[in-house]
Design a protein around this motif. Structure first.
Motif, PDB file in Angstrom:
ATOM      1  N   PHE A 152       0.820  -1.214   0.000  1.00 15.42           N
ATOM      2  CA  PHE A 152       0.000   0.000   0.000  1.00 15.42           C
ATOM      3  C   PHE A 152       0.861   1.276   0.000  1.00 15.42           C
ATOM      4  O   PHE A 152       0.705   2.130  -0.897  1.00 15.42           O
ATOM      5  N   PRO A 153       1.780   1.453   0.943  1.00 13.23           N
ATOM      6  CA  PRO A 153       2.585   2.688   0.904  1.00 13.23           C
ATOM      7  C   PRO A 153       3.492   2.754  -0.316  1.00 13.23           C
ATOM      8  O   PRO A 153       3.804   3.855  -0.794  1.00 13.23           O
ATOM      9  N   PHE A 154       3.914   1.593  -0.823  1.00 12.54           N
ATOM     10  CA  PHE A 154       4.751   1.626  -2.031  1.00 12.54           C
ATOM     11  C   PHE A 154       3.986   2.240  -3.194  1.00 12.54           C
ATOM     12  O   PHE A 154       4.500   3.134  -3.885  1.00 12.54           O
ATOM     13  N   TYR A 155       2.778   1.779  -3.432  1.00  9.09           N
ATOM     14  CA  TYR A 155       1.993   2.320  -4.548  1.00  9.09           C
ATOM     15  C   TYR A 155       1.579   3.769  -4.288  1.00  9.09           C
ATOM     16  O   TYR A 155       1.471   4.562  -5.237  1.00  9.09           O
ATOM     17  N   MET A 156       1.341   4.130  -3.041  1.00  9.97           N
ATOM     18  CA  MET A 156       1.017   5.524  -2.734  1.00  9.97           C
ATOM     19  C   MET A 156       2.186   6.441  -3.115  1.00  9.97           C
ATOM     20  O   MET A 156       1.989   7.549  -3.634  1.00  9.97           O
ATOM     21  N   SER A 157       3.401   5.987  -2.863  1.00  8.91           N
ATOM     22  CA  SER A 157       4.585   6.796  -3.165  1.00  8.91           C
ATOM     23  C   SER A 157       5.039   6.644  -4.617  1.00  8.91           C
ATOM     24  O   SER A 157       5.743   7.525  -5.145  1.00  8.91           O
ATOM     25  N   ASN A 158       4.642   5.547  -5.252  1.00 11.65           N
ATOM     26  CA  ASN A 158       5.098   5.259  -6.615  1.00 11.65           C
ATOM     27  C   ASN A 158       3.923   4.846  -7.496  1.00 11.65           C
ATOM     28  O   ASN A 158       3.878   3.714  -8.012  1.00 11.65           O
ATOM     29  N   PRO A 159       2.926   5.711  -7.686  1.00 10.94           N
ATOM     30  CA  PRO A 159       1.742   5.319  -8.454  1.00 10.94           C
ATOM     31  C   PRO A 159       2.040   4.985  -9.903  1.00 10.94           C
ATOM     32  O   PRO A 159       1.216   4.350 -10.573  1.00 10.94           O
ATOM     33  N   GLU A 160       3.229   5.370 -10.386  1.00 10.50           N
ATOM     34  CA  GLU A 160       3.594   5.017 -11.762  1.00 10.50           C
ATOM     35  C   GLU A 160       3.740   3.507 -11.944  1.00 10.50           C
ATOM     36  O   GLU A 160       3.746   2.995 -13.070  1.00 10.50           O
ATOM     37  N   HIS A 161       3.843   2.768 -10.825  1.00 14.85           N
ATOM     38  CA  HIS A 161       3.929   1.309 -10.907  1.00 14.85           C
ATOM     39  C   HIS A 161       2.558   0.650 -11.028  1.00 14.85           C
ATOM     40  O   HIS A 161       2.494  -0.569 -11.216  1.00 14.85           O
ATOM     41  N   LEU A 162       1.487   1.417 -10.921  1.00 13.23           N
ATOM     42  CA  LEU A 162       0.174   0.865 -11.247  1.00 13.23           C
ATOM     43  C   LEU A 162       0.120   0.618 -12.749  1.00 13.23           C
ATOM     44  O   LEU A 162       0.840   1.264 -13.523  1.00 13.23           O
ATOM     45  N   PRO A 163      -0.718  -0.318 -13.200  1.00 15.90           N
ATOM     46  CA  PRO A 163      -0.760  -0.633 -14.632  1.00 15.90           C
ATOM     47  C   PRO A 163      -1.077   0.591 -15.492  1.00 15.90           C
ATOM     48  O   PRO A 163      -1.696   1.554 -15.030  1.00 15.90           O
ATOM     49  N   GLN A 164      -0.689   0.515 -16.749  1.00 13.86           N
ATOM     50  CA  GLN A 164      -0.847   1.632 -17.657  1.00 13.86           C
ATOM     51  C   GLN A 164      -2.292   2.098 -17.749  1.00 13.86           C
ATOM     52  O   GLN A 164      -2.577   3.300 -17.777  1.00 13.86           O
ATOM     53  N   ARG A 165      -3.218   1.152 -17.779  1.00 13.65           N
ATOM     54  CA  ARG A 165      -4.614   1.568 -17.958  1.00 13.65           C
ATOM     55  C   ARG A 165      -5.202   2.224 -16.705  1.00 13.65           C
ATOM     56  O   ARG A 165      -6.312   2.746 -16.745  1.00 13.65           O
ATOM     57  N   TRP A 166      -4.457   2.208 -15.596  1.00 15.29           N
ATOM     58  CA  TRP A 166      -4.870   2.925 -14.389  1.00 15.29           C
ATOM     59  C   TRP A 166      -4.305   4.344 -14.351  1.00 15.29           C
ATOM     60  O   TRP A 166      -4.687   5.144 -13.505  1.00 15.29           O
ATOM     61  N   GLN A 167      -3.376   4.664 -15.269  1.00 18.02           N
ATOM     62  CA  GLN A 167      -2.667   5.933 -15.152  1.00 18.02           C
ATOM     63  C   GLN A 167      -3.554   7.145 -15.419  1.00 18.02           C
ATOM     64  O   GLN A 167      -3.326   8.217 -14.852  1.00 18.02           O
ATOM     65  N   GLU A 168      -4.564   6.991 -16.260  1.00 10.59           N
ATOM     66  CA  GLU A 168      -5.480   8.114 -16.470  1.00 10.59           C
ATOM     67  C   GLU A 168      -6.211   8.454 -15.175  1.00 10.59           C
ATOM     68  O   GLU A 168      -6.385   9.629 -14.828  1.00 10.59           O
ATOM     69  N   ASP A 169      -6.623   7.432 -14.422  1.00 13.41           N
ATOM     70  CA  ASP A 169      -7.256   7.671 -13.127  1.00 13.41           C
ATOM     71  C   ASP A 169      -6.267   8.294 -12.145  1.00 13.41           C
ATOM     72  O   ASP A 169      -6.639   9.151 -11.329  1.00 13.41           O
ATOM     73  N   VAL A 170      -5.011   7.877 -12.207  1.00  8.46           N
ATOM     74  CA  VAL A 170      -3.993   8.468 -11.342  1.00  8.46           C
ATOM     75  C   VAL A 170      -3.854   9.961 -11.635  1.00  8.46           C
ATOM     76  O   VAL A 170      -3.790  10.793 -10.717  1.00  8.46           O
ATOM     77  N   ARG A 171      -3.827  10.312 -12.912  1.00  7.78           N
ATOM     78  CA  ARG A 171      -3.687  11.724 -13.282  1.00  7.78           C
ATOM     79  C   ARG A 171      -4.882  12.550 -12.832  1.00  7.78           C
ATOM     80  O   ARG A 171      -4.744  13.740 -12.522  1.00  7.78           O
ATOM     81  N   ARG A 172      -6.056  11.923 -12.760  1.00  7.86           N
ATOM     82  CA  ARG A 172      -7.258  12.650 -12.336  1.00  7.86           C
ATOM     83  C   ARG A 172      -7.373  12.764 -10.822  1.00  7.86           C
ATOM     84  O   ARG A 172      -8.203  13.516 -10.318  1.00  7.86           O
TER      85      ARG A 172
END
Length: 390
Positions: A327-347
């Protein structure tokens, strides 16, 4: 048995959130069931476990086999009571979609991590999955299930009162599920079928894992008399067959008790419509008082001898660490979420928005994928894992 007047009727189902043309050859409840079966979340239940971590043995139940067993029990009860078996099955098959990897251990960890952001609840997460996270259809996010099925998922354990879990609050504001009332009788059947299924299969799995013995469980109500009945009928039967025959009778006794008790409750209540059932102020599907006490005693035994067994607790500690560190890893490094999640990350505008995405992603993982991700990203001891498009 013909359907009763108080059964849910697909011709009178309440609207889907997004209007669409209905099928010419499937009822709306059949269509809900089929969309659930074909969802990504349903397929992932194959590698999400109830108690044991997925790689420990291929004979332990998974969330998928459990959901199938619940649906079978629920259809049997619904048919005996003249209810709509298709709606019952849809709720039963979807009821565990929101579970995290590693069973309730994973949920406890994720709820603790999400406490600053609204918490985590697997029932509410199931609603989030079927209304938002499944993204396959051109005209809507989610599965666009009927109101009746969504109500069953939200309220199968009874009215939802007080502060609402985040995911349920968000959806309910768009599509009022009338959370203060009871659900249909079909959803109530799915809830008790869940109790029957997990109590029985956990007895099976606990024996297989040697967490307790047949001598231990023969002192339990319902279980002991069933063993005695089998020995009277089949003296000298080999132990494996004896166990199976005894435990299937436990299964049957619980199902029969629900049918008998619920039939009497329905006759006493005299409901004319499904809305009468919703507004009764008490459930109409139930165990008898004696069976409820017996089931609670079995559940208490399983809690102490299985869910809190030293072998299981050792695994709980290990997999809790996996979730705690992912959990804290992905919070600090959201770029490691899959590509199709990145639009949601940007929003995502706030930490809470990002935390909800991370929570959705981790909750969707299977046991083996969570272990593999932890090993790959953080150097933990993962297991063999297949690649998953979570």
């Amino acid at each position: 048995m013909n359907q009763q007047r108080y059964a849910s009727n697909p011709r009178h189902a309440r609207p889907r959130l997004t209007e669409e043309e209905e099928s010419a050859f499937r009822s709306c409840y059949q269509r809900d069931r089929d969309r659930i079966i074909h969802s990504s979340a349903f397929r992932r239940l194959k590698h999400k476990t109830q108690v044991f971590v997925e790689h420990e043995g291929d004979y332990f139940r998974t969330r998928l086999t459990h959901s199938i067993e619940v649906a079978q029990v629920a259809r049997t009860i619904a048919g005996a009571l003249g209810l709509n078996a298709e709606l019952t099955e849809a709720v039963a098959l979807a009821h565990d979609l929101g579970h995290t990897p590693f069973g309730h251990t994973g949920e406890d960890a994720l709820d603790r991590l999400m406490a600053p952001y609204g918490g985590f609840d697997h029932n509410a997460q199931a609603i989030r999955i079927v209304t938002s996270l499944e993204r396959h259809y051109a005209e809507f996010d989610g599965l666009n299930l009927t109101w009746d099925t969504l109500e069953g998922l939200a309220k199968h354990n009874g009215p939802v009162i007080g502060a609402l879990p985040y995911a349920l609050e968000i959806y309910n504001a768009r599509h009022d599920l009338e959370l203060g009332t009871y659900a249909s009788a079909e959803a109530q059947v799915a809830a008790l079928a869940d109790d029957v299924a997990y109590n029985n299969h956990d007895l099976h799995d606990g024996l297989r894992a040697r967490l307790f013995t047949e001598e231990d469980i023969r002192v339990l109500p319902v279980v002991g008399p069933c063993y005695n009945a089998v020995e009277d009928l089949y003296p000298g039967l080999d132990p494996y067959r004896r166990r199976h025959e005894a435990l299937r009778r436990v299964f049957g006794d619980m199902v029969g008790d629900i049918i008998e008790t619920s039939r009497a409750r329905l006759e006493a209540a005299c409901p004319e419509t499904v809305d009468d059932i919703r507004n009764l102020g008490q459930p109409v599907i139930a165990f008898s008082d004696q069976m409820a006490r017996d089931v609670n005693e079995i559940r208490s035994f399983l809690f102490s001898h299985m869910y809190r067994a030293s072998k299981v607790m050792e695994v709980r500690d290990r997999v809790t660490k996996v979730v705690d560190e992912l959990f804290p890893f992905y919070m600090s490094n959201p770029e490691h979420l899959p590509q199709r999640w990145q639009e949601d990350v940007r929003r995502a505008e706030t930490d809470s928005d990002l935390a909800r995405l991370v929570s959705d992603y981790i909750a969707g993982m299977t046991d083996r994928f969570a272990l593999e991700s932890h090993a790959r990203l953080l150097g933990g001891q993962g297991g063999m894992a297949e690649r998953e498009g979570v």
